[in-house]
Write a protein that holds these residues in place. Structure first.
Motif, PDB file in Angstrom:
ATOM      1  N   VAL A 147      -2.258 -50.325  15.535  1.00  0.00           N
ATOM      2  CA  VAL A 147      -1.966 -50.067  14.127  1.00  0.00           C
ATOM      3  C   VAL A 147      -0.732 -50.881  13.784  1.00  0.00           C
ATOM      4  CG1 VAL A 147      -1.355 -48.313  12.398  1.00  0.00           C
ATOM      5  CG2 VAL A 147      -2.872 -47.707  14.317  1.00  0.00           C
ATOM      6  N   GLN A 155       2.332 -52.283  10.773  1.00  0.00           N
ATOM      7  CA  GLN A 155       3.086 -51.923   9.575  1.00  0.00           C
ATOM      8  C   GLN A 155       3.929 -53.129   9.156  1.00  0.00           C
ATOM      9  OE1 GLN A 155       5.865 -48.588  10.016  1.00  0.00           O
ATOM     10  NE2 GLN A 155       5.321 -47.931   7.940  1.00  0.00           N
ATOM     11  N   GLY A 163       3.144 -49.726   4.134  1.00  0.00           N
ATOM     12  CA  GLY A 163       2.470 -48.631   4.800  1.00  0.00           C
ATOM     13  C   GLY A 163       1.759 -49.074   6.076  1.00  0.00           C
ATOM     14  N   LEU A 164       1.121 -48.111   6.714  1.00  0.00           N
ATOM     15  CA  LEU A 164       0.433 -48.351   7.977  1.00  0.00           C
ATOM     16  C   LEU A 164      -0.957 -48.918   7.733  1.00  0.00           C
ATOM     17  CD1 LEU A 164       1.536 -44.950   9.452  1.00  0.00           C
ATOM     18  CD2 LEU A 164       2.214 -47.168  10.393  1.00  0.00           C
ATOM     19  N   PHE A 175       1.960 -51.282  16.551  1.00  0.00           N
ATOM     20  CA  PHE A 175       2.023 -50.081  17.393  1.00  0.00           C
ATOM     21  C   PHE A 175       0.718 -49.935  18.169  1.00  0.00           C
ATOM     22  CE2 PHE A 175       5.735 -48.168  15.451  1.00  0.00           C
ATOM     23  CZ  PHE A 175       5.687 -48.519  14.108  1.00  0.00           C
ATOM     24  N   PRO A 216     -12.701 -44.793  15.775  1.00  0.00           N
ATOM     25  CA  PRO A 216     -11.307 -44.353  15.593  1.00  0.00           C
ATOM     26  C   PRO A 216     -11.231 -43.143  14.667  1.00  0.00           C
ATOM     27  CG  PRO A 216     -11.738 -46.347  14.339  1.00  0.00           C
ATOM     28  CD  PRO A 216     -12.958 -46.107  15.172  1.00  0.00           C
ATOM     29  N   ARG A 217     -10.336 -42.246  14.999  1.00  0.00           N
ATOM     30  CA  ARG A 217     -10.120 -41.048  14.177  1.00  0.00           C
ATOM     31  C   ARG A 217      -8.637 -40.921  13.875  1.00  0.00           C
ATOM     32  NH1 ARG A 217     -14.911 -37.855  12.852  1.00  0.00           N
ATOM     33  NH2 ARG A 217     -16.564 -38.908  13.973  1.00  0.00           N
ATOM     34  N   TYR A 218      -7.941 -40.073  14.577  1.00  0.00           N
ATOM     35  CA  TYR A 218      -6.508 -39.917  14.364  1.00  0.00           C
ATOM     36  C   TYR A 218      -5.781 -40.182  15.672  1.00  0.00           C
ATOM     37  CZ  TYR A 218      -7.801 -35.295  16.147  1.00  0.00           C
ATOM     38  OH  TYR A 218      -8.311 -34.262  16.898  1.00  0.00           O
ATOM     39  N   PHE A 219      -4.456 -40.357  15.580  1.00  0.00           N
ATOM     40  CA  PHE A 219      -3.694 -40.914  16.688  1.00  0.00           C
ATOM     41  C   PHE A 219      -2.583 -39.961  17.101  1.00  0.00           C
ATOM     42  CE2 PHE A 219      -6.297 -44.160  15.361  1.00  0.00           C
ATOM     43  CZ  PHE A 219      -6.020 -44.601  14.088  1.00  0.00           C
ATOM     44  N   TRP A 266       2.007 -42.466  19.997  1.00  0.00           N
ATOM     45  CA  TRP A 266       2.313 -43.816  19.539  1.00  0.00           C
ATOM     46  C   TRP A 266       3.421 -44.439  20.375  1.00  0.00           C
ATOM     47  CZ3 TRP A 266       0.825 -45.700  14.333  1.00  0.00           C
ATOM     48  CH2 TRP A 266      -0.011 -44.816  13.647  1.00  0.00           C
ATOM     49  N   GLY A 267       3.355 -45.752  20.533  1.00  0.00           N
ATOM     50  CA  GLY A 267       4.482 -46.469  21.109  1.00  0.00           C
ATOM     51  C   GLY A 267       5.528 -46.742  20.041  1.00  0.00           C
ATOM     52  N   GLN A 268       6.605 -47.380  20.431  1.00  0.00           N
ATOM     53  CA  GLN A 268       7.705 -47.678  19.511  1.00  0.00           C
ATOM     54  C   GLN A 268       7.451 -48.942  18.693  1.00  0.00           C
ATOM     55  OE1 GLN A 268      10.497 -45.702  18.690  1.00  0.00           O
ATOM     56  NE2 GLN A 268       9.028 -44.349  19.695  1.00  0.00           N
TER      57      GLN A 268
END
Lengths: 107, 125
Positions: B37, B39, B44-45, B98, B109-112, B115-117
Motif C-alpha cells: 500500500v 501513500q 491518502g492511502l 508500506f 485483498p480485504r483489510y490489513f 503494517w510496516g513503517q
C-alpha cells in the motif's frame, strides 16, 4: 471504481467529546469496510473491520456502524492519544479504495 | 512480537526501476497473504498489490490498475519476505510504500491488520 467520500476532512474537539466521522460509498459495499488510525510519520493501524468489528486490543471507545453505502466511525470520549488521521477503506471489489482521511485535533 | 520491515526505497529517475523488500517476523509468514500500500506525500492511502499465502499449489496475485504491467509482487516464504519490483517508474509513483499483512485468509485483498513503517520512493530527474 467505488469511491469513498469521507467527512469532515478535519475536526477539532475537546478531550472527552464524542467524535463522529462519516464515510459514504458510491455504491453498495455491504459491510466490507474498515477504519484505520494513522499518526504523523507512522504506519496506519487497523481499528475496525467488517464495518463494526473492533480489532483485538483496540480500546472500546472506538466503534463503527453502517452497511450499504453509509458508515459512521465514533470515538466516544476523545483522548489526547487519539490525535491522528482516520481513514475508511472498502474491500467490496478488487479496486480497494480509501477515503480521503479525517484529521482529528484537540481543541 | 510481530514485525514488518520494509527496505529498498530511494531516489530513482523516471523510467527507472527499484525493488522493495519487506521482512516479516513473529508469525508464520507463509500462511498469510501480503499487500503493498502506498501513500503519496500529503495524500491518502492507495492499495497497490496483493499476493496470497500458500493455498495448495495456487497463488493469487492482484494489482491496482495504476501499476498493472509495471509492478510485480513476489514472495520467498523461506526468507519470510515479500518483494515489489517496480519498473517504468513515473513521478506519480513517488510515495511511502508500506507492506501490510492481510487480516483474513483469502484469495483477494480485504483489510490489513499489520503494517510496516514504510520506505520512501522518490521518482525525479
Amino acid at each position: 471504481d467505488i469511491q469513498m467520500t469521507q467527512s469532515p476532512s478535519s475536526l477539532s474537539a475537546s478531550v472527552g467529546d464524542r467524535v463522529t466521522i462519516t464515510c459514504q460509498a458510491s455504491q453498495d459495499i455491504d459491510n466490507y469496510l474498515s477504519w484505520y488510525q494513522q499518526k504523523p510519520g507512522k504506519a496506519p493501524k487497523l481499528l475496525i473491520y467488517d464495518a463494526s468489528n473492533l480489532e483485538t486490543g483496540v480500546p472500546s471507545r472506538f466503534s463503527g456502524s453502517g452497511s450499504g453505502t453509509d458508515f459512521t466511525f465514533t470515538i466516544s470520549g476523545l483522548q489526547p492519544e487519539d490525535i491522528a488521521t482516520y481513514s475508511c477503506q472498502h474491500y467490496a471489489s478488487l479496486s480497494l479504495t480509501f477515503g480521503g482521511g479525517t484529521k482529528v485535533e484537540i481543541k | 512480537e510481530v514485525h514488518l520491515v520494509e527496505s529498498g526505497g530511494g531516489l530513482v529517475k523516471p523510467g527507472g526501476s527499484l525493488r522493495l523488500s519487506c521482512a516479516a517476523s513473529g508469525f508464520t509468514f507463509s500462511r498469510y497473504s501480503m499487500n503493498w500500500v502506498r501513500q503519496a506525500p500529503g495524500k491518502g492511502l492507495e492499495w497497490v498489490s496483493f499476493m496470497s499465502g500458500s493455498i495448495g499449489s495456487d497463488t493469487y496475485i492482484h494489482y491496482a490498475d495504476s501499476v498493472k504491467g509495471r509492478f510485480t509482487i513476489s514472495r520467498d516464504n523461506a526468507r519470510n519476505s515479500v518483494f515489489l519490483q517496480m519498473n517504468s517508474l513515473r513521478a506519480e509513483d513517488t510515495a511511502v510504500y508500506f507492506c501490510a499483512r492481510e487480516g483474513i485468509f483469502g484469495v483477494v485483498p480485504r483489510y490489513f491488520d499489520l503494517w510496516g513503517q514504510g520506505t520512501l520512493v522518490t521518482v525525479s530527474s
